[in-house]
Scaffold this active site. Structure first.
Site, PDB file in Angstrom:
ATOM      1  N   SER A  57      10.297   5.795  -3.708  1.00 26.68           N
ATOM      2  CA  SER A  57       9.998   6.958  -2.878  1.00 26.68           C
ATOM      3  C   SER A  57       8.611   7.502  -3.210  1.00 26.68           C
ATOM      4  O   SER A  57       7.909   8.005  -2.338  1.00 26.68           O
ATOM      5  CB  SER A  57      11.060   8.040  -3.063  1.00 26.68           C
ATOM      6  OG  SER A  57      11.143   8.449  -4.415  1.00 26.68           O
ATOM      7  N   GLU A  58       8.195   7.399  -4.483  1.00 28.77           N
ATOM      8  CA  GLU A  58       6.849   7.818  -4.869  1.00 28.77           C
ATOM      9  C   GLU A  58       6.290   6.904  -5.966  1.00 28.77           C
ATOM     10  O   GLU A  58       7.008   6.503  -6.886  1.00 28.77           O
ATOM     11  CB  GLU A  58       6.831   9.254  -5.413  1.00 28.77           C
ATOM     12  CG  GLU A  58       7.263  10.315  -4.432  1.00 28.77           C
ATOM     13  CD  GLU A  58       6.255  10.604  -3.349  1.00 28.77           C
ATOM     14  OE1 GLU A  58       5.091  10.150  -3.475  1.00 28.77           O
ATOM     15  OE2 GLU A  58       6.625  11.287  -2.374  1.00 28.77           O
ATOM     16  N   THR A  59       5.018   6.600  -5.820  1.00 27.98           N
ATOM     17  CA  THR A  59       4.232   5.988  -6.898  1.00 27.98           C
ATOM     18  C   THR A  59       3.107   6.960  -7.202  1.00 27.98           C
ATOM     19  O   THR A  59       2.430   7.441  -6.284  1.00 27.98           O
ATOM     20  CB  THR A  59       3.643   4.634  -6.458  1.00 27.98           C
ATOM     21  OG1 THR A  59       4.721   3.715  -6.224  1.00 27.98           O
ATOM     22  CG2 THR A  59       2.720   4.061  -7.523  1.00 27.98           C
TER      23      THR A  59
END
Length: 257
Positions: free
Chosen positions: A38-40
């Site tokens: 969902s996030e890097t």
């Protein structure tokens, strides 16, 4: 890093990349797309000129921090900030209990603070300091009235779910209150319909049962950002905390997501 949990493969995972120098946006997005979390997030040390010292001449470690979903950069992310702070605190890269992050949402602060509740030290992850939690200082995201066209679109996407009110956040999300936390948990999202809604994503929330030990329940849907449902959204709580503070007349919450 699995954020908001003390158990592997739970919570909300984020990739944390520590860079020696800034990279071009196309490369950052390509890496985030390959990780497909969902996030890097990406960390680079701030320049000496970007550090601001206190009155006694000391300053907290400062890093630039950026967040990318699989499809685009975002202005604020809670769980990836927590993951970034955990990585820095446990890797030995900082010798302070406070870290400052330079972000698109301004300076965000992460502090390592004494744990206020009893814990099972056998669950402490490698490198963690027993009895320490990470506290994030995030901005409040205001909530305001939504227009009729957007409300109609959201109502359709919720497919007959009972609705108490629909508002919007200053960051472009729909903010939907439904009668109970139980209904939030049981809600069956139709992601195609949610994706057709104007705005960025949809936050749904309801009050928790009095005997549950929680104050409110929420879920967050962002199909436009490449994630149908965000397992635990820290940034959504920048709006949720403000809303429920007014409704419940309190400032400290235990939230279920």
């Amino acid at each position: 890093v699995d954020a908001f949990t003390d158990t592997a493969f739970k919570g909300n995972p984020a990739a944390v990349c520590i860079l020696e120098e800034e990279r071009e946006e196309e490369w950052l997005q390509a890496v985030a797309r390959e990780f497909n979390f969902s996030e890097t997030c990406y960390l680079t040390r701030a320049l000496a000129s970007e550090h601001v010292g206190s009155a006694d001449g000391r300053s907290s470690p400062r890093f630039r921090l950026r967040w990318f979903t699989p499809v685009e950069e975002v202005e604020l992310c809670g769980h990836a900030t927590l993951a970034a702070a955990h990585t820095l605190f446990t890797s030995g890269m900082v010798d302070s209990d406070t870290i400052e992050f330079m972000t698109l949402s301004g300076i965000l602060i992460a502090k390592r603070v004494p744990e206020t509740k009893s814990s099972d030290n056998s669950k402490i992850q490698d490198g963690d300091v027993p009895g320490k939690w990470i506290e994030l200082d995030f901005p409040v995201v205001p909530i305001m009235e939504d227009d009729a066209e957007r409300i109609s679109s959201v109502s359709k996407a919720l497919n007959g779910t009972s609705i108490v009110e629909i508002k919007k956040t200053a960051t472009g999300d729909h903010f939907v209150v439904i009668p109970s936390g139980k209904e939030v948990e049981e809600f069956q999202p139709q992601f195609d319909e949610i994706q057709r809604c104007p705005g960025m994503g949809i936050i749904i929330t309801g009050s928790a049962h009095p005997d549950s030990g929680f104050d409110f329940v929420s879920r967050v849907f962002y199909p436009k950002l490449g994630m149908n449902e965000d397992p635990v959204s820290g940034s959504a709580h920048c709006a949720l905390a403000a809303y429920w503070s007014e409704k419940l007349g309190k400032n400290d919450f235990v939230a279920y997501a």
